[in-house]
Scaffold this motif. Structure first.
Motif, PDB file in Angstrom:
ATOM      1  N   PHE A  96      37.125  53.745  78.453  1.00 48.42           N
ATOM      2  CA  PHE A  96      37.625  54.046  77.113  1.00 48.42           C
ATOM      3  C   PHE A  96      38.607  55.199  77.188  1.00 48.42           C
ATOM      4  N   ARG A  97      39.527  55.252  76.218  1.00 42.85           N
ATOM      5  CA  ARG A  97      40.336  56.446  75.987  1.00 42.85           C
ATOM      6  C   ARG A  97      39.684  57.160  74.826  1.00 42.85           C
ATOM      7  N   VAL A  98      39.493  58.477  74.966  1.00 47.06           N
ATOM      8  CA  VAL A  98      38.907  59.278  73.892  1.00 47.06           C
ATOM      9  C   VAL A  98      39.780  60.491  73.622  1.00 47.06           C
ATOM     10  N   ARG A  99      39.721  60.966  72.383  1.00 43.57           N
ATOM     11  CA  ARG A  99      40.445  62.192  72.003  1.00 43.57           C
ATOM     12  C   ARG A  99      39.399  63.212  71.601  1.00 43.57           C
ATOM     13  N   GLY A 100      39.478  64.376  72.220  1.00 47.55           N
ATOM     14  CA  GLY A 100      38.521  65.439  71.944  1.00 47.55           C
ATOM     15  C   GLY A 100      38.972  66.347  70.825  1.00 47.55           C
ATOM     16  N   PRO A 101      38.134  67.336  70.494  1.00 42.01           N
ATOM     17  CA  PRO A 101      38.473  68.287  69.445  1.00 42.01           C
ATOM     18  C   PRO A 101      39.719  69.106  69.773  1.00 42.01           C
ATOM     19  N   ASP A 102      40.079  69.159  71.048  1.00 42.76           N
ATOM     20  CA  ASP A 102      41.283  69.882  71.465  1.00 42.76           C
ATOM     21  C   ASP A 102      42.550  69.046  71.282  1.00 42.76           C
ATOM     22  N   GLY A 103      42.388  67.770  70.857  1.00 44.50           N
ATOM     23  CA  GLY A 103      43.528  66.886  70.626  1.00 44.50           C
ATOM     24  C   GLY A 103      44.027  66.182  71.869  1.00 44.50           C
ATOM     25  N   ILE A 104      43.410  66.455  73.013  1.00 48.06           N
ATOM     26  CA  ILE A 104      43.838  65.847  74.274  1.00 48.06           C
ATOM     27  C   ILE A 104      43.108  64.525  74.474  1.00 48.06           C
ATOM     28  N   GLU A 105      43.860  63.487  74.870  1.00 50.67           N
ATOM     29  CA  GLU A 105      43.257  62.197  75.193  1.00 50.67           C
ATOM     30  C   GLU A 105      42.940  62.146  76.675  1.00 50.67           C
ATOM     31  N   ARG A 106      41.828  61.504  76.991  1.00 50.53           N
ATOM     32  CA  ARG A 106      41.423  61.347  78.388  1.00 50.53           C
ATOM     33  C   ARG A 106      40.704  60.020  78.544  1.00 50.53           C
ATOM     34  N   ALA A 107      40.644  59.531  79.762  1.00 53.90           N
ATOM     35  CA  ALA A 107      39.915  58.305  80.073  1.00 53.90           C
ATOM     36  C   ALA A 107      38.497  58.669  80.492  1.00 53.90           C
ATOM     37  N   VAL A 108      37.521  57.901  80.000  1.00 54.44           N
ATOM     38  CA  VAL A 108      36.133  58.108  80.407  1.00 54.44           C
ATOM     39  C   VAL A 108      35.501  56.758  80.718  1.00 54.44           C
ATOM     40  N   ASN A 109      34.507  56.786  81.572  1.00 52.07           N
ATOM     41  CA  ASN A 109      33.737  55.593  81.890  1.00 52.07           C
ATOM     42  C   ASN A 109      32.528  55.522  80.965  1.00 52.07           C
ATOM     43  N   ARG A 110      31.969  54.331  80.814  1.00 51.94           N
ATOM     44  CA  ARG A 110      30.834  54.105  79.918  1.00 51.94           C
ATOM     45  C   ARG A 110      29.674  55.062  80.214  1.00 51.94           C
ATOM     46  N   HIS A 111      29.391  55.338  81.480  1.00 49.40           N
ATOM     47  CA  HIS A 111      28.238  56.179  81.820  1.00 49.40           C
ATOM     48  C   HIS A 111      28.418  57.635  81.377  1.00 49.40           C
ATOM     49  N   GLU A 112      29.660  58.036  81.043  1.00 47.19           N
ATOM     50  CA  GLU A 112      29.907  59.401  80.595  1.00 47.19           C
ATOM     51  C   GLU A 112      29.593  59.607  79.110  1.00 47.19           C
ATOM     52  N   ILE A 113      29.401  58.519  78.370  1.00 52.40           N
ATOM     53  CA  ILE A 113      29.089  58.605  76.942  1.00 52.40           C
ATOM     54  C   ILE A 113      27.577  58.673  76.788  1.00 52.40           C
ATOM     55  N   THR A 114      27.111  59.715  76.086  1.00 52.46           N
ATOM     56  CA  THR A 114      25.662  59.885  75.936  1.00 52.46           C
ATOM     57  C   THR A 114      25.133  59.336  74.619  1.00 52.46           C
ATOM     58  N   GLY A 115      25.964  59.168  73.642  1.00 47.97           N
ATOM     59  CA  GLY A 115      25.504  58.633  72.368  1.00 47.97           C
ATOM     60  C   GLY A 115      26.594  58.674  71.328  1.00 47.97           C
ATOM     61  N   MET A 116      26.341  57.949  70.251  1.00 49.66           N
ATOM     62  CA  MET A 116      27.313  57.862  69.180  1.00 49.66           C
ATOM     63  C   MET A 116      26.925  58.808  68.056  1.00 49.66           C
ATOM     64  N   LYS A 117      27.908  59.530  67.540  1.00 47.38           N
ATOM     65  CA  LYS A 117      27.685  60.410  66.397  1.00 47.38           C
ATOM     66  C   LYS A 117      27.903  59.652  65.097  1.00 47.38           C
ATOM     67  N   ASN A 118      29.031  58.984  64.994  1.00 50.77           N
ATOM     68  CA  ASN A 118      29.379  58.245  63.781  1.00 50.77           C
ATOM     69  C   ASN A 118      30.168  57.009  64.140  1.00 50.77           C
ATOM     70  N   ARG A 119      29.922  55.954  63.383  1.00 51.15           N
ATOM     71  CA  ARG A 119      30.720  54.742  63.532  1.00 51.15           C
ATOM     72  C   ARG A 119      31.723  54.723  62.407  1.00 51.15           C
ATOM     73  N   LYS A 120      32.963  54.422  62.755  1.00 49.60           N
ATOM     74  CA  LYS A 120      34.021  54.340  61.753  1.00 49.60           C
ATOM     75  C   LYS A 120      33.681  53.218  60.784  1.00 49.60           C
ATOM     76  N   ASP A 121      33.843  53.473  59.495  1.00 45.19           N
ATOM     77  CA  ASP A 121      33.561  52.478  58.466  1.00 45.19           C
ATOM     78  C   ASP A 121      34.564  51.344  58.602  1.00 45.19           C
ATOM     79  N   GLN A 122      34.071  50.140  58.758  1.00 47.92           N
ATOM     80  CA  GLN A 122      34.938  48.969  58.947  1.00 47.92           C
ATOM     81  C   GLN A 122      35.230  48.229  57.646  1.00 47.92           C
ATOM     82  N   SER A 123      34.714  48.721  56.512  1.00 47.37           N
ATOM     83  CA  SER A 123      34.942  48.016  55.236  1.00 47.37           C
ATOM     84  C   SER A 123      36.360  48.264  54.751  1.00 47.37           C
TER      85      SER A 123
END
Length: 72
Positions: free
Chosen positions: A44-71
């Protein structure tokens, strides 16, 4: 073991980085990338609070905080 499928816009937490440095704040998934060739792990590509985008692998994600509303 069930794996969570992440989508663009999800807010996630990441495991500590290299040398155990904490990655504070939530990271927004900005893009789904092709799976790795060597082990098939989703990337995945992710953007942090610092505004920088980086690539991460699935194992680096520990959990979801919020899911974007799809409605609409």
């Amino acid at each position: 073991m069930t794996t969570i499928s992440y989508i663009v816009g999800d807010q996630v937490n990441l495991r500590p980085g290299i040398y155990g440095q904490p990655r504070s704040g939530s990271f927004e998934i900005t893009r789904l990338m092709p799976a790795r060739d060597d082990n098939g792990e989703q990337q995945f590509r992710v953007r942090g609070p610092d505004g920088i985008e980086r690539a991460v692998n699935r194992h680096e994600i520990t959990g979801m905080k919020n899911r974007k509303d799809q409605s609409i």
